[in-house]
Design a protein around this motif. Structure first.
Motif, PDB file in Angstrom:
ATOM      1  N   ILE A  25      -8.202 -10.059  -1.439  1.00 19.58           N
ATOM      2  CA  ILE A  25      -8.131 -10.253   0.014  1.00 19.58           C
ATOM      3  C   ILE A  25      -8.845 -11.529   0.452  1.00 19.58           C
ATOM      4  N   ALA A  26     -10.080 -11.746   0.025  1.00 18.40           N
ATOM      5  CA  ALA A  26     -10.823 -12.939   0.472  1.00 18.40           C
ATOM      6  C   ALA A  26     -10.155 -14.239   0.022  1.00 18.40           C
ATOM      7  N   PRO A  27      -9.788 -14.380  -1.274  1.00 18.27           N
ATOM      8  CA  PRO A  27      -9.115 -15.627  -1.642  1.00 18.27           C
ATOM      9  C   PRO A  27      -7.744 -15.778  -0.982  1.00 18.27           C
ATOM     10  N   LEU A  28      -7.041 -14.677  -0.789  1.00 16.75           N
ATOM     11  CA  LEU A  28      -5.744 -14.745  -0.115  1.00 16.75           C
ATOM     12  C   LEU A  28      -5.921 -15.173   1.334  1.00 16.75           C
ATOM     13  N   ARG A  29      -6.930 -14.616   2.008  1.00 19.34           N
ATOM     14  CA  ARG A  29      -7.208 -15.005   3.397  1.00 19.34           C
ATOM     15  C   ARG A  29      -7.490 -16.506   3.483  1.00 19.34           C
ATOM     16  N   GLU A  30      -8.271 -17.008   2.547  1.00 17.79           N
ATOM     17  CA  GLU A  30      -8.605 -18.434   2.545  1.00 17.79           C
ATOM     18  C   GLU A  30      -7.359 -19.294   2.309  1.00 17.79           C
ATOM     19  N   GLU A  31      -6.559 -18.927   1.305  1.00 21.29           N
ATOM     20  CA  GLU A  31      -5.347 -19.695   0.994  1.00 21.29           C
ATOM     21  C   GLU A  31      -4.324 -19.605   2.128  1.00 21.29           C
ATOM     22  N   LEU A  32      -4.184 -18.435   2.718  1.00 22.86           N
ATOM     23  CA  LEU A  32      -3.238 -18.249   3.823  1.00 22.86           C
ATOM     24  C   LEU A  32      -3.683 -19.042   5.045  1.00 22.86           C
ATOM     25  N   THR A  33      -4.968 -19.037   5.340  1.00 28.65           N
ATOM     26  CA  THR A  33      -5.483 -19.830   6.465  1.00 28.65           C
ATOM     27  C   THR A  33      -5.190 -21.306   6.241  1.00 28.65           C
ATOM     28  N   ILE A  48       6.304 -15.624  12.998  1.00 23.49           N
ATOM     29  CA  ILE A  48       6.842 -14.273  13.185  1.00 23.49           C
ATOM     30  C   ILE A  48       6.292 -13.366  12.096  1.00 23.49           C
ATOM     31  N   VAL A  49       5.710 -12.250  12.513  1.00 24.68           N
ATOM     32  CA  VAL A  49       5.280 -11.214  11.574  1.00 24.68           C
ATOM     33  C   VAL A  49       6.081  -9.953  11.849  1.00 24.68           C
ATOM     34  N   GLY A  50       6.235  -9.153  10.802  1.00 28.86           N
ATOM     35  CA  GLY A  50       7.027  -7.941  10.918  1.00 28.86           C
ATOM     36  C   GLY A  50       6.243  -6.707  11.329  1.00 28.86           C
ATOM     37  N   GLY A  51       4.943  -6.829  11.485  1.00 28.40           N
ATOM     38  CA  GLY A  51       4.138  -5.725  11.992  1.00 28.40           C
ATOM     39  C   GLY A  51       3.831  -4.631  10.982  1.00 28.40           C
ATOM     40  N   ALA A  52       4.010  -4.889   9.698  1.00 31.90           N
ATOM     41  CA  ALA A  52       3.691  -3.886   8.685  1.00 31.90           C
ATOM     42  C   ALA A  52       2.227  -4.031   8.256  1.00 31.90           C
ATOM     43  N   VAL A  53       1.710  -2.994   7.610  1.00 36.81           N
ATOM     44  CA  VAL A  53       0.341  -3.068   7.094  1.00 36.81           C
ATOM     45  C   VAL A  53       0.298  -4.055   5.938  1.00 36.81           C
ATOM     46  N   GLY A  54      -0.895  -4.449   5.552  1.00 41.96           N
ATOM     47  CA  GLY A  54      -1.061  -5.354   4.426  1.00 41.96           C
ATOM     48  C   GLY A  54      -0.933  -6.809   4.835  1.00 41.96           C
ATOM     49  N   PHE A  55      -0.057  -7.531   4.145  1.00 41.81           N
ATOM     50  CA  PHE A  55       0.075  -8.972   4.334  1.00 41.81           C
ATOM     51  C   PHE A  55       0.440  -9.335   5.777  1.00 41.81           C
ATOM     52  N   ASP A  56       1.326  -8.568   6.409  1.00 38.30           N
ATOM     53  CA  ASP A  56       1.732  -8.876   7.793  1.00 38.30           C
ATOM     54  C   ASP A  56       0.535  -8.891   8.740  1.00 38.30           C
ATOM     55  N   LEU A  57      -0.291  -7.861   8.677  1.00 37.10           N
ATOM     56  CA  LEU A  57      -1.443  -7.797   9.580  1.00 37.10           C
ATOM     57  C   LEU A  57      -2.430  -8.917   9.280  1.00 37.10           C
ATOM     58  N   LEU A  58      -2.644  -9.204   8.008  1.00 35.95           N
ATOM     59  CA  LEU A  58      -3.542 -10.299   7.631  1.00 35.95           C
ATOM     60  C   LEU A  58      -3.025 -11.627   8.187  1.00 35.95           C
ATOM     61  N   ALA A  59      -1.745 -11.901   8.004  1.00 38.84           N
ATOM     62  CA  ALA A  59      -1.155 -13.149   8.506  1.00 38.84           C
ATOM     63  C   ALA A  59      -1.281 -13.235  10.023  1.00 38.84           C
ATOM     64  N   ALA A  60      -1.009 -12.151  10.709  1.00 32.53           N
ATOM     65  CA  ALA A  60      -1.089 -12.141  12.177  1.00 32.53           C
ATOM     66  C   ALA A  60      -2.514 -12.422  12.646  1.00 32.53           C
ATOM     67  N   GLU A  61      -3.500 -11.819  11.999  1.00 30.66           N
ATOM     68  CA  GLU A  61      -4.886 -12.052  12.392  1.00 30.66           C
ATOM     69  C   GLU A  61      -5.271 -13.518  12.201  1.00 30.66           C
ATOM     70  N   ILE A  62      -4.814 -14.118  11.123  1.00 30.76           N
ATOM     71  CA  ILE A  62      -5.131 -15.526  10.880  1.00 30.76           C
ATOM     72  C   ILE A  62      -4.451 -16.413  11.913  1.00 30.76           C
ATOM     73  N   VAL A  63      -3.207 -16.127  12.245  1.00 32.52           N
ATOM     74  CA  VAL A  63      -2.518 -16.908  13.283  1.00 32.52           C
ATOM     75  C   VAL A  63      -3.279 -16.805  14.600  1.00 32.52           C
ATOM     76  N   LEU A  64      -3.727 -15.614  14.949  1.00 31.30           N
ATOM     77  CA  LEU A  64      -4.492 -15.448  16.194  1.00 31.30           C
ATOM     78  C   LEU A  64      -5.809 -16.219  16.143  1.00 31.30           C
ATOM     79  N   GLU A  65      -6.459 -16.252  14.987  1.00 30.03           N
ATOM     80  CA  GLU A  65      -7.690 -17.035  14.847  1.00 30.03           C
ATOM     81  C   GLU A  65      -7.405 -18.520  15.041  1.00 30.03           C
ATOM     82  N   LEU A  66      -6.350 -19.019  14.425  1.00 31.26           N
ATOM     83  CA  LEU A  66      -6.001 -20.436  14.555  1.00 31.26           C
ATOM     84  C   LEU A  66      -5.544 -20.783  15.973  1.00 31.26           C
TER      85      LEU A  66
END
Length: 167
Positions: A25-33, A48-66
């Protein structure tokens, strides 16, 4: 469904596994950011995120942070049917509700569940993006696998972060 104009040439969709190994999770969060930031600099402003648990929620949170730094970023949640999140575990449900509340738009593709509604959501995302960011470990019988194959069939470039993290 919300009536929103999406400029496909400036839009990225996300697809990925629902379960991510805790060590990843931590390295993926860093690479995705880093990846989202770089693609923003390349002109992509809608995600666009599909609203599923896992990768979708992580991606959405990073987009909101950016979005705090880059105020023209738009986050669209394309969900297969109204209330799809009620089956999530509590933590994931709370994360989803927060994301949906902060998203630029929530695109609800059906008022109710039906067979293949998640695949139709994935089709919607592919129809509206020009780049796909995936977390995909080659599981051919998954919704993520379906989405990756649809992107390939439509000549949409794919950035797969899975091969860059530990399996």
């Amino acid at each position: 469904m919300d009536n929103i104009h999406i400029n496909k040439s400036k839009t990225i969709a996300f697809t990925g596994h629902r379960h991510i190994n805790g060590d990843n999770i931590a390295p993926l969060r860093e690479e995705l950011t880093h990846t989202i930031h770089q693609q923003y600099l390349n002109g992509y402003t809608t995600y666009i995120v599909g609203g599923a648990v896992g990768f979708d929620l992580l991606a959405a949170e990073i987009v909101l942070e950016l979005q705090q730094e880059f105020t023209d970023i738009q986050l669209l949640c394309a969900v297969p049917y109204a209330g799809h999140h009620i089956y999530f575990r509590n933590e994931s449900m709370q994360r989803y509700i927060h994301i949906a509340d902060k998203a630029t738009a929530n695109i609800i593709l059906s008022t109710h569940y039906y067979d293949d509604c998640s695949l139709r959501r994935n089709d919607y995302m592919i129809e509206h993006c020009s780049l796909l960011i995936a977390y995909y470990g080659q599981s051919s019988r998954s919704g993520t696998g379906y989405t990756v194959r649809r992107a390939e069939a439509n000549n949409i470039p794919i950035i797969n972060l899975y091969k860059q993290s530990k399996p």
